[in-house]
Design a protein around this motif. Structure first.
Motif, mmCIF file in Angstrom:
data_model
loop_
_atom_site.group_PDB
_atom_site.id
_atom_site.type_symbol
_atom_site.label_atom_id
_atom_site.label_comp_id
_atom_site.label_asym_id
_atom_site.label_seq_id
_atom_site.Cartn_x
_atom_site.Cartn_y
_atom_site.Cartn_z
ATOM 1 N N ASP A 37 -12.274 -0.793 11.949
ATOM 2 C CA ASP A 37 -11.930 0.657 12.414
ATOM 3 C C ASP A 37 -11.068 1.480 11.724
ATOM 4 N N THR A 66 -9.945 5.666 12.368
ATOM 5 C CA THR A 66 -8.442 5.756 12.304
ATOM 6 C C THR A 66 -8.010 6.620 11.169
ATOM 7 N N GLY A 124 -7.230 4.553 17.895
ATOM 8 C CA GLY A 124 -8.040 3.549 17.886
ATOM 9 C C GLY A 124 -7.160 2.191 17.978
ATOM 10 N N SER A 140 -0.492 2.784 8.399
ATOM 11 C CA SER A 140 -1.908 3.341 8.746
ATOM 12 C C SER A 140 -1.457 4.862 8.451
#
Length: 275
Positions: free
Chosen positions: A6, A10, A29, A157
């Motif tokens: 994913d 993302t 996500g 992230s």
């Protein structure tokens, strides 16, 4: 290189939210459950964004998350268009993602004066030998207001929750290793909100930089001449809403101030100068 199925989706959501100055109500996500997944998203951000990389930030992983993420520190990118030199001016205007996460942190900043040696493991002493050290600050901001609450999977992230770096006065080499003596203070809107020193960074700033070098090596990356490294907060993480004024003091080194404004969307018309 870390992989996460994913990661691309993302990364695209975070990049678009930052570019458009949109607030994200939730993590876009599945939340990465380990470091490999989180750094896979970060690598996708680096691959997809047109912004030039100027360096990195290092931060401690809160104790409550260390068992799950199996590390004491995490890292994130710092982009060139978000770096300001404040050693001479003593002041900066910083942009944050209004409605998201916004904070200021007093930090010590390492600047690489040469490429890092090509060896399997770098020590703090290796990094110190080819670097200068500066007073400075991280501006932490994200379109996701709950980013820190969600933990390292979310933080890594999205740029490591980084939105800017201020590089201030240089620090004499004679003080290297005397981390308790490098005291720092943060004021927000005239109120003292935190005190600390370089000793609050585990092992000192160059140990944080050595951790970064090791982490980057797992991703096929190396520290290069000119890179800056935010090495970790020393006085705490302090909320700075739009309109806030902050002053960061480094005893015996110098100080600087900053004013916080709302980021404009990348496609918005530029602000007109007054007068």
């Amino acid at each position: 290189m870390p992989h996460w199925p994913d990661a691309k989706g993302t990364a695209e959501e975070f990049i678009a939210a930052r570019r458009e100055v949109r607030v994200l109500a939730e993590f876009p996500g599945p939340l990465p459950a380990d470091l490999d997944a989180a750094y896979a998203v970060q690598e996708e951000v680096l691959r997809l964004t047109p912004r030039r990389l100027a360096g990195w930030k290092v931060a401690g992983i809160p104790p409550g998350f260390r068992a799950q993420y199996d590390a004491e520190r995490m890292v994130g990118p710092v982009f060139a268009d978000a770096v300001q030199e404040v050693a001479k001016s003593g002041h900066a205007i910083v942009e944050v993602h209004e409605g998201g996460f916004c904070a200021v942190e007093a930090e010590f900043v390492v600047r690489l004066l040469a490429d890092a040696p090509d060896k399997d493991w770098l020590t703090a002493e290796d990094i110190a030998a080819i670097s200068s050290l500066h007073a400075g600050s991280e501006i932490a901001s994200s379109p996701l207001a709950t980013i820190n609450d969600l933990g390292p999977g979310a933080v890594i992230s999205d740029h490591g929750n980084n939105s800017g770096a201020l590089v201030g006065p240089g620090i004499p080499r004679s003080t290297f290793g005397h981390w308790d003596a490098l005291a720092s203070r943060t004021y927000v809107n005239g109120e003292l909100v935190g005190e600390g020193s370089a000793a609050r960074v585990a092992g000192g700033p160059f140990a944080a930089a050595a951790f970064l070098a090791a982490q980057l090596a797992t991703r096929g990356r190396r520290l290069k001449e000119g890179d800056i490294i935010l090495t970790g907060m020393t006085t705490g993480v302090h909320s700075v809403p739009v309109g806030a004024h902050a002053r960061l003091e480094f005893e015996g080194i110098g100080s600087f101030t900053l004013d916080v404004v709302a980021r404009r969307a990348a496609h918005a018309a530029p602000r007109m100068a007054a007068g």
